[in-house]
Design a protein around this motif. Sequence first.
Motif: not given
Length: 669
Positions: A328-349
């Motif tokens: 619900g924001n105005d974040i633009a650009g591509t999704l960073p590949s570094s998201l794959g380093q957040m190995v503890a994530l349960n929820k990514l919204w």
Amino acid sequence: MSNSYTSASLGESKVSTFNPSAKYDPSVNDAKSRRQLVIDPLSSDDDSDEALESQRLNALEEFEDGANIDPEEGLPFYQKRRGKLIIAVAAIVLIVLAAIVAVGLSSTGGDGDAKSNASGINSNSVPTLPPFPTEAPSTLRPTISEPEYSPIEYIIPSAPPIPNVSGPSFDSIYERLVTMLKLRGVTNEVSFTSVGTGAAKTSQVRAAEWLVRNDPLRLLGANSKTPLARVFQRYVLVAIYYELNGANWKNNDGWLSDDHECRWYGVSCADKTIPSTSLFEAGQSQIGQLTTEEQVLVQLDLEENGLSGNLPDEIGSLSDCTVLSVYGNDIAGTLPSSLGQMVALNKLWLEDNEFSGSLPSEIGYLRNVDDLSFYENQIEGTLPTELGQLTRLERLWANNMRITGRLPTEFGMLSKLENLYLDVNFLSGSIPTELGLTTNLRDLRLFRNGLGGNLPSEIFSLANLEIAYLDTNKISGTIPKEISGLLSIKDLQLFSNKLSGSIPFQISSLDNLVVLRLNGNDLTGNIPALLGTNLNLLRVTLSDNRLVGTIPDSLQYSSSIRRIEFDRNSLEGTLPEWIGNLDELLTLNVANNRLTGLIPTSLSALKQLEEVKLEQNDFSGRVPREWCELESLSNGILTADCSGILPEVECGCCTSCFEIMVESRIGGH
């Protein structure tokens, strides 16, 4: 240039100096003894004493004989030596006189100063010199003992605080921080290669400078022992703040303050054990791994908060984060590949933003994630096959985007998947049979794509499936009889496809079915006679097919049904009287069929009608006058064949009147 060294490594703040020409005796272990050996200029052994005495006697003999005359200056040796001694003594006398005069001047500061001097040592006074000795020492080699110091505290209130010169400078701390950020993979080289000034600086540079120079918490002060992991955590959050225009957020309480970053708005933390290595200790050899307890970020909730800009790569360093919510924001650009380093994530919204580009394949590393949400962005490209590695995934929301290509067969490995939302994209190809392996699937939404091929019978073995939206595609073939395997199905929507053949009678066995929409296909044959035995049925939409036969009487048992939509078929017979018993009916649409007979007077009992369409049939009689008094129909739709010279139906309140078409009488559409 003086030689000096700092003792910062010992935790001291003072500067020590040493004499590079002083001798060092390694055999002496005591530091005090070593200092005495260096500073005692008169110490010598017995052999040196004898040599000195011999030289003195020889010089006396030469003086008495007058033999030691300087040939160039014509002066005896002793006279030349006496001249030098006289000059040295005169210089000493002048120095002593100057010191005495200075002491006298400092003691003439007025009555107040005199009283102060009489009562004790003033904090701003200069200590006086000891009296000059009047007698020569009794020995040539006096014993030098360690002096006893009586420290005097000099207080100068107007002077600024003395900086800790033993600590590293701001520049050195900054360089050290940037180096460690790069070495540990927290940031990349590009972020620090093009450095501008002011607002032109990258968010990473601004974050590092703030942490070193402006952070009111001073985590990186001289001799700081703050764990490096804590420093990195604060840096990443500050980089997010600058990159996503934190100054303009709806709520930025606490951010960039002297509070612990875990008390900043949207940040939640938990106590965890982390390495205690500090920025200044990193890289040094240690025996064992020392640890400490610290608050570590586990949740970042900044949804609907006015964020804009790009999601920085540094966010991937929040490796203990279990929930990242920025929807619900105005974040633009591509999704960073570094998201794959957040190995503890349960929820990514990440839904409802302006993200573009494709989904990074590195998302496949999020092996603990159970909820992924990307919908309503500008993301395009194909679905990465690596999504099939997310064996704990329960919900995937990737609808309302620009996804192309086929559904990965690897989705069959998602054994815990419950919700799969890929609707309103540009998917093509057929539905993979492997999808039938997702036995926990409860909600499948693939509508408004370009999917084709036949319906795989394997997906009708999903006993837990409750919702199946496969409409508005190009699916062809027949509806498999295995549809009876959908034991939990409540909402089945296959409309606007290219399905053909008859409606399998097994569909009547779906006791939990609430909504059935098969309109807009090329289905033929009769409506299953037992369709209405399902007492939970609320909506049946079979419009725009080539169905024949009559309206099945079993529907009278679906007393809660609200919408009957059978228009644009070739149904025959009369409109049943029992329809008047369906008290909750909202919509009755049987237009464009071959129905005949009088409009049943029992229909006047229907008090909640919102839409009634009876046109293009062969009805006769009168539309119930009671309908003209219904408030629900006054703003709704009521149509019949009430137009023409000789109207088939009399209607005093129809919203639209039609004239029956000749081909309708013959049986055309």
